[in-house]
Write an enzyme that holds these catalytic residues in place. Sequence first.
Site, PDB file in Angstrom:
ATOM      1  N   ARG A 264      68.927  18.843  52.215  1.00  0.00           N
ATOM      2  CA  ARG A 264      69.494  18.104  53.313  1.00  0.00           C
ATOM      3  C   ARG A 264      68.674  18.376  54.703  1.00  0.00           C
ATOM      4  O   ARG A 264      68.088  19.347  54.870  1.00  0.00           O
ATOM      5  CB  ARG A 264      70.990  18.845  53.649  1.00  0.00           C
ATOM      6  CG  ARG A 264      71.856  18.866  52.359  1.00  0.00           C
ATOM      7  CD  ARG A 264      73.101  19.166  52.577  1.00  0.00           C
ATOM      8  NE  ARG A 264      74.033  19.254  51.344  1.00  0.00           N
ATOM      9  CZ  ARG A 264      75.367  19.298  51.003  1.00  0.00           C
ATOM     10  NH1 ARG A 264      76.146  19.940  52.238  1.00  0.00           N
ATOM     11  NH2 ARG A 264      75.822  19.458  50.015  1.00  0.00           N
ATOM     12  N   ARG A 279      72.441  27.666  56.660  1.00  0.00           N
ATOM     13  CA  ARG A 279      72.377  26.345  56.791  1.00  0.00           C
ATOM     14  C   ARG A 279      70.471  26.056  56.743  1.00  0.00           C
ATOM     15  O   ARG A 279      69.805  25.943  57.504  1.00  0.00           O
ATOM     16  CB  ARG A 279      72.516  25.688  58.245  1.00  0.00           C
ATOM     17  CG  ARG A 279      72.865  24.084  58.178  1.00  0.00           C
ATOM     18  CD  ARG A 279      73.274  23.560  59.730  1.00  0.00           C
ATOM     19  NE  ARG A 279      74.400  24.175  59.824  1.00  0.00           N
ATOM     20  CZ  ARG A 279      75.813  23.614  59.433  1.00  0.00           C
ATOM     21  NH1 ARG A 279      75.773  22.672  58.539  1.00  0.00           N
ATOM     22  NH2 ARG A 279      76.995  24.134  59.626  1.00  0.00           N
ATOM     23  N   GLU A 351      82.319  28.631  55.333  1.00  0.00           N
ATOM     24  CA  GLU A 351      82.621  27.712  54.173  1.00  0.00           C
ATOM     25  C   GLU A 351      81.627  27.958  52.895  1.00  0.00           C
ATOM     26  O   GLU A 351      80.264  28.203  53.324  1.00  0.00           O
ATOM     27  CB  GLU A 351      82.440  26.019  54.534  1.00  0.00           C
ATOM     28  CG  GLU A 351      82.388  25.175  53.154  1.00  0.00           C
ATOM     29  CD  GLU A 351      81.935  23.674  53.599  1.00  0.00           C
ATOM     30  OE1 GLU A 351      82.023  23.520  54.635  1.00  0.00           O
ATOM     31  OE2 GLU A 351      81.439  22.986  52.849  1.00  0.00           O
ATOM     32  N   SER A 354      83.542  23.374  48.573  1.00  0.00           N
ATOM     33  CA  SER A 354      84.463  22.330  48.966  1.00  0.00           C
ATOM     34  C   SER A 354      84.667  21.574  47.695  1.00  0.00           C
ATOM     35  O   SER A 354      83.740  21.385  46.981  1.00  0.00           O
ATOM     36  CB  SER A 354      83.549  21.342  50.168  1.00  0.00           C
ATOM     37  OG  SER A 354      84.364  20.405  50.662  1.00  0.00           O
ATOM     38  N   ARG A 392      74.851  30.977  50.193  1.00  0.00           N
ATOM     39  CA  ARG A 392      76.049  31.304  50.869  1.00  0.00           C
ATOM     40  C   ARG A 392      76.587  32.668  50.131  1.00  0.00           C
ATOM     41  O   ARG A 392      77.148  33.632  50.691  1.00  0.00           O
ATOM     42  CB  ARG A 392      76.874  30.261  51.342  1.00  0.00           C
ATOM     43  CG  ARG A 392      76.204  29.462  52.384  1.00  0.00           C
ATOM     44  CD  ARG A 392      77.185  28.552  53.053  1.00  0.00           C
ATOM     45  NE  ARG A 392      76.562  27.651  53.985  1.00  0.00           N
ATOM     46  CZ  ARG A 392      77.136  26.817  54.893  1.00  0.00           C
ATOM     47  NH1 ARG A 392      78.565  26.616  54.376  1.00  0.00           N
ATOM     48  NH2 ARG A 392      76.618  25.999  55.498  1.00  0.00           N
TER      49      ARG A 392
END
Length: 431
Positions: A264, A279, A351, A354, A392
């Site tokens: 990303r 991130r 988070e 999801s 994560r």
Amino acid sequence: MLDIQMLRTNMEAVVAALQSRGMAFDPTEFQALEAERKALQTRTQELQARRNSLSKQIGMLKGKGEDASAVMAEVGGLGDELKANEQALSNLLARLEAVLSGLPNMPHETVPVGTSEADNVEILRWGSPREFDFTPRDHVDIGAGLGGLDFEAAVKLSGSRFAVMRSGVARLHRALAQFMLDVHTREHGYTEIYVPYLVNEASMFGTGQLPKFEEDLFSVPRGEDGRFYLIPTSEVPVTNMVRGQLLAADELPMKFVGHTPCFRSEAGSYGRDTRGMIRQHQFDKVELVRIERPEDSWTALEELVGHAESILQRLGLPYRKLALCTGDMGFSAAKTYDLEVWLPAQDTYREISSCSNCGDFQARRMQARVRNAQGKNEFLHTLNGSGLAVGRTLVAVLENYQQADGAVVVPEALIPWMGGVERIEPVGKTA
RNA sequence: GGAAGCGUGGCCGAGUGGUUGAAGGCAGCGGUCUUGAAAACCGCCAGGGGUUUACGCCCCUCGUGAGUUCGAAUCUCACCGCUUCCGCCA
């Protein structure tokens, strides 16, 4: 993609649904294009019908050896107007398509209405954050102490937002992914799948990354003016497995689990989560994807979240489960649950998964259908969820299982995947 | 990278310029027969779109896009993909 029939017949509902997502959609452009389309399409089809019937006459006349020159002259006169109309119609349809493909999915009726993450609804908390008798350090310090996390090396190799892992930490990272894959395949009935990390534009369109979110993606040139896109999640290649397919009802559900890196660009997130592995431009994720009959997809969503939760539970990581509100959901989702894991150093939940039901939104973009029990073809439903984000999860394990002496205890459930290793020791002590 | 061949409905497979949106087979659906099932036999069965209260009528689609033609699955060009052979290679 929304159903164009819905926009034609129930525009108020569409506008209201998009409004609830915080998107002001002005229907006047669409409605103007649509009115024009109707007139143009009718006229074009009249001309085509005329050409077809005249051409057929010519065929019959010639078959009987008669003179067809009069009819040929007549049909010849249609040519210019027909061509102009066809061209105009095709341009118009492309513009309608462009409007339509930029609209996000409509939220399911059970989704809480809200404008930001502050309006997400907490559904449950599992586990209780551990009480530390020392000040817990964050994963960056823990990883450095273990000689296992090296961000400086990553900057040298690539730049910011990358990580180098070594020894016990690298092993832990691998063990987590393997553990997740094994649980989902052995106990939750998912089929393991390995897919390309570079995909074409059609795949990115199918799951909704394109055309709207190109700036979030990395791509590499290919051929004259083509390109490959690096997958931002394995949802893209795995879901697109059914693109363009018409499946028999008994071929569903399909339940896939894949482990891939994700890429990303993180454009637009400058300054956010710059420290550590939260991130990254590149991270690993174990993804669950389900292709479902429409009538089963809502049950499947609950099941899917449960499968993701089960990983956190087995690892003993405290988490909470949220129903995202209308304003915080992703483009393709009709409903989304987020799982947030407890990070002691940040003293908050972050988070880690999801899970979404996209309904028929992606299926319509992909032209993926199922022949139902009544013999009717309908768009199938697609779901996806992280099960879990591996990077994560690694962060969560390091922080939640850290010891006063700098070591990290391996969660019990994970020990078999660590080859029996029970503790990762800091450098200086025996490794 | 070079050469040759190929891409047709859910699947297989015929079809080289004119009532072909497309033979045949398989699968599927309905029926006859049967205590039931199977077999056999009969019938139905591509997708998308427009329009219509409806019956229906019409348009588009034979990998994709351009082109030739009054008319294209069929001819031409480009692109994409697949197969085989050669080259290279983890």
